[in-house]
Scaffold this active site. Sequence first.
Site, short mmCIF file in Angstrom:
data_model
loop_
_atom_site.label_atom_id
_atom_site.label_comp_id
_atom_site.label_asym_id
_atom_site.label_seq_id
_atom_site.Cartn_x
_atom_site.Cartn_y
_atom_site.Cartn_z
CE LYS A 1 41.48 38.39 37.23
NZ LYS A 1 42.65 38.20 36.25
CD GLN A 2 43.46 38.51 42.11
OE1 GLN A 2 43.26 38.33 40.49
NE2 GLN A 2 44.42 37.87 41.55
CD GLU B 1 46.02 39.99 37.08
OE1 GLU B 1 45.07 39.20 36.02
OE2 GLU B 1 46.74 39.13 36.61
#
Lengths: 757, 757
Positions: free
Chosen positions: B590-591, B478
């Site tokens: 973010k990930q 995101e």
Amino acid sequence: MKTGWIIEDQGNRKGLWVNESIFNVANGYLGVRGNYEEGYDGKEPTIRGTYINAFYDITPIQYGESAYAFPDTQQKLVNVIDVQDLHIRIGEESFSLFAGQVVSYRRWLNMKEGKYVRLVHWISPQGKELEIEFTRMASFTTLELFVMDVKITRINCDDEVTITSGMNGDISNYTNSNDPRVASDHAKLLHVVHTGVQDTCLQIVAETSRSRLRVAATTFHELTPCIEGRLIQTDTNLTKEYVFPKGKEVLRLTKYNVFTDTRRHEQPELCGLEIVKSVVSKGIKQIWKEQELYLEAFWAMANIEIQGDAPLQEGLRYNVYQLLQSVGKDKYSNIAAKGLSGEGYEGHYFWDTEIYILPFFILCQPELAKQLLRYRYTILGEAKIRAKELGHRKGAAYAWRTITGQECSAYFPAGTAQFHINGDIAYTYIQYYLATGDEAFIAEFGAEVVFETARTWIELGHFDDGVFKIDAVTGPDEYTAIVNNNYYTNVLAKYNMEWAVKWYRQLKSTHPEAWASLCNRIELTDEEIIIFEQAAAQMYLPFNDKLGIHEQDDSFLSKKVWDFENTPRANYPLLLNYHPLFIYRHQVLKQADTVLAHFLIEDGVSSDVLKSSYDYYEKITTHDSSLSSAIYSIMASKIGYADKAYSYFIETARMDLDNTHGNTKDGLHMANMGGTWMAVVYGFTGVRIKEDQLVLNPVLPKAWEGYKFSMQYRQAQITVEVNTNETVLMVDAVKPIVLEVKGKRFKIQTGKIRIAI
Amino acid sequence: MKTGWIIEDQGNRKGLWVNESIFNVANGYLGVRGNYEEGYDGKEPTIRGTYINAFYDITPIQYGESAYAFPDTQQKLVNVIDVQDLHIRIGEESFSLFAGQVVSYRRWLNMKEGKYVRLVHWISPQGKELEIEFTRMASFTTLELFVMDVKITRINCDDEVTITSGMNGDISNYTNSNDPRVASDHAKLLHVVHTGVQDTCLQIVAETSRSRLRVAATTFHELTPCIEGRLIQTDTNLTKEYVFPKGKEVLRLTKYNVFTDTRRHEQPELCGLEIVKSVVSKGIKQIWKEQELYLEAFWAMANIEIQGDAPLQEGLRYNVYQLLQSVGKDKYSNIAAKGLSGEGYEGHYFWDTEIYILPFFILCQPELAKQLLRYRYTILGEAKIRAKELGHRKGAAYAWRTITGQECSAYFPAGTAQFHINGDIAYTYIQYYLATGDEAFIAEFGAEVVFETARTWIELGHFDDGVFKIDAVTGPDEYTAIVNNNYYTNVLAKYNMEWAVKWYRQLKSTHPEAWASLCNRIELTDEEIIIFEQAAAQMYLPFNDKLGIHEQDDSFLSKKVWDFENTPRANYPLLLNYHPLFIYRHQVLKQADTVLAHFLIEDGVSSDVLKSSYDYYEKITTHDSSLSSAIYSIMASKIGYADKAYSYFIETARMDLDNTHGNTKDGLHMANMGGTWMAVVYGFTGVRIKEDQLVLNPVLPKAWEGYKFSMQYRQAQITVEVNTNETVLMVDAVKPIVLEVKGKRFKIQTGKIRIAI
């Protein structure tokens, strides 16, 4: 009536509230919508509004999901105290256009006199016959003054006539939660703190809820014959009832209304009283005279005369007149997207001012242009704060929409992401300088703005493999958002930085003290200038070899082209009928983007590219934004598409008069109005302000017999007259200027230039 | 105490409200946070909560600027009637851990017994000494039941003891306008419609404001010694006061609380009374026994035993236990992002279920997995409606976050734009099928979901120059939004469409009637299947030759790399400290995104690319999302980065127990909890479910002496034991299965396989 100077109520527009916008009466400080004094029938929708430029309240912004540095409040133009009420009774019957018989009705705006008139010949249900003439004016010479005048003639009757004149402080703003272009919430912003009578004047003082700004409306009634009235006073309203006895004479009431506010007046209550006294002692005739003189001077510079097309002449003049009505004349205000004619876009100032409206002021009213540019300087501090909030180490990030400088956009993909506004502002400072040669202004204000905006590009962009790239921005076209290397943005950034370098070096020698003081104050160094220079030189400008055009952004041309064939007419504007992601996924434009860039910065772009670009992008542009047609008209002129140039021009010229976008009720489309003027001057006449000369390439639209306008360039007055045979330029300058007309250069101080068309 | 089966209150977490989440007691239908029965001191912050899975209200979503097809309402998990209150008085003194002297305090969760106990030895300010033992349980066998039990022993005193037991219907939800991860508004959702006593049971019935769902809480008190209580009744509360006379015996109160709601029970009031009667007649001992038996069966499949690391053993088991506590067991419910432990993310279901949680259920509790997948089938209709709203002609667009299927995301760049959720759901249906071979389920439910999601890719994407592209989407990461050709999305879309083609052809021959009926119902044709096939075959998967990695999206690698060096620790998570545009402009994750894609779909990607990709993306991943570490652990195992695999695993295993993300107060991170299990099974053991075999590549983390777990594959029970010397697989199947262990293939029905480590 003077032909072409009168805008008449056509009665064929959708709803009276459209005419309320069209017949707004304003002077840049104060604006009143063209509501009927006596109101409607309670069924007709209305937005009854009076606005003061930059007089705002603060409302919270709600987000379903918020994120860091989203603005949590918004500024909002306030609908202020309503002084329009005038109710007329004859015997027991109230005058209303929705009762009895309307024998004749005319309403018009006289743009030479600066007056609005509504003339009604009416027979009451019981057969009483009246002629009523309402006149309104927002004074250009006393900006606080909105004067109303009503004359009543009794025909075939002599009954008692009552005029009830009201002032109403219980006012709300208009809201509509279904249209993103108007406010959705927070209608009640204004609260009355005082109503009363002082020195024969009525006064209502009201305050906004959160910004704590105060406005006073002070009203004086002048009556012929002179009679006493009865006062009705409530917590929020003041009303005077005047009963004229039976008789045959013409009755007249003049209502002098003065608006003062704490943004401009230290003591608005006192100041309001003083101004009222001064204007009353001057008298209505003198006030009207002053208005005429002001406009005479204005039109001497601003008038464009067209031979052979009355409706366009009317539209063009109307649009220019509205620019004058809307332009803020003090450092607190600018031109709102809807001027002072409505509440659409909440009275905010956008890039519209710089790119669509300032061109007119720069060339026709340079003093007002300067004022508009100074406004941006006054909010530079806010822009620097915003840059920090956005994670930048330095520079200025101007708000996408604002009144006092704070970001008021609640949708960043088509708001904060439009960083190009920084380039637009810088560009216009540069245009002003090129047009006026006013280097002192640059040394004092312009350079600082251009340096700080240049810094923003360095913060936003980065060097990648020998090119300078700017990622995650939105260009002018809001149907594509958050992209990398938007051509428009990059080309303006490049220009912005180039001029930062230029002015840094230029001012160092021409204004060494101002230069040193500025550099010291904003900690600007030679090293930073070198980085500007490099970034500008290495700026990445996406180009597609196959199509021979600049790509709107890195990825635009690889997207799917919008299926125009299967899009019903009712689905436009697309933004009201498709989810943003659906729109973003397609090649479809709301408005000129790369084509606009080509207009603003044409040097270095070949005419082949200009043409291919126009051809490509035009096919996929919806013109759902009112900022589009003018640019397509100008560039069609440039390329030689005479028919397109003319048809786009027509769209701009009568957009509001004919309510072609369907939302004129929310206010007039000011940028488009500036665009109309541009379509003649930059389009048909091909004017371009270059570094050391003014370029003209006039053509005459087929439908016209000729046209004529004036402009000011480096203190020279230039009148351009184009007719079927030739272009005649009349120049009157204080020192020689250089003009390039149809490729020929002229150095001239005073005299005429004739060039065959 | 049984080692490794007990979670103890460590008292060292930040605030009691963190422990409220950790000590939540839930069973997938009902969840109660670990609040103190008697409350705190009024100063400690608390979120006192009781939740019913999928029991929601509807709240409006406010937008600063709205746009077409933005959801205008949101569903929100409701904090329901609070039955936790138990106040104890000895003489005139009230028991509180914030007064008097706490001689000893212990609180623990017993995961074998499914019970929570709080045991306090306390001396009152006036010197009265008590031992109090609170026990709580949410029954896995009677889902409506939350039973509480308190035993009080008077030590060195015999004073009168009063227990006041309350039920409170005047409940609000928790809000915090500064954190996008919890609700910002609309706290009061529930309104009591009735309080009363029937058949010796207390009952409160309450209703939600807009969804008009009703919940009943029905309570019965059992007392030892048996005494009568006094009822205190208000419009919203029911309280019973029990006064135990002076004496020395142990006092005990058992509070049977039953929650029934109109989503599952036609007459919740009546039904609540019936269930209470049935559980009371069963008695507390039997209820505890049933809970133990249920858990015995659960742990037989779900337990992972680790030798040599007690804290990790505890974390791992805790996480698996929480999965069981959270999983919805009926067709109305799923697993919320925070389970039933808190209000974070408002009780919504995300892709977390499919990608992070279902792997555990598929391999350990396939019946519950089926239930979770059926939930997606039940909301398929909503997903089809949403697709239409988004402008698609056909297909299904699953909501990014929802309870009953409607889109509840109020920020589309990181919500609706994450179209990959459609691929995630399809992928997991396929995984379920590959693991279970349950073709009947596919014919009945799975194929329809996979066909409809396949259609969505055709709507979203387009063929461009021989490749199929998907524009304007957001991938799992995101910190980058609205991009073109996100590799993760495209690779899942490809897989989705390939399997749509496969199942279409397969079911045509294996389930011709179901196939024909489905194709007829959804109007699916051979032509569409051919387009799926072409789009899958021509899917564009961005690859960067220079780096030898798949690019996260078209433009990702040309962005500026985040300046990690100059980002202070306090600025993480970045989303709370930088504007989205600042983040989007940078290479920062973010990930896991591409790395996650490589885990899910590894075939066709070389091990060099896997490694380069891991190396590149790991450096720029913040793991600000709790969905990241597990994936990096798994992929580190795959690549052979044993140390990294282990350290990421540690991060996941104790994320909530140690509150490492700082927001455990809002609820547990369920996806991460599933990720912990995956890190052992998919990571250390290298399990992959392939089309015709199960692959294992076990390793033993250095710190461990061994580990052991079970799973179910095509109706075979497989136990995996890894120790320092070897891997032992015990297989017990109904028909032969194929296993590939460390590259060697085994066809086996029953027996052991031993492979040297």
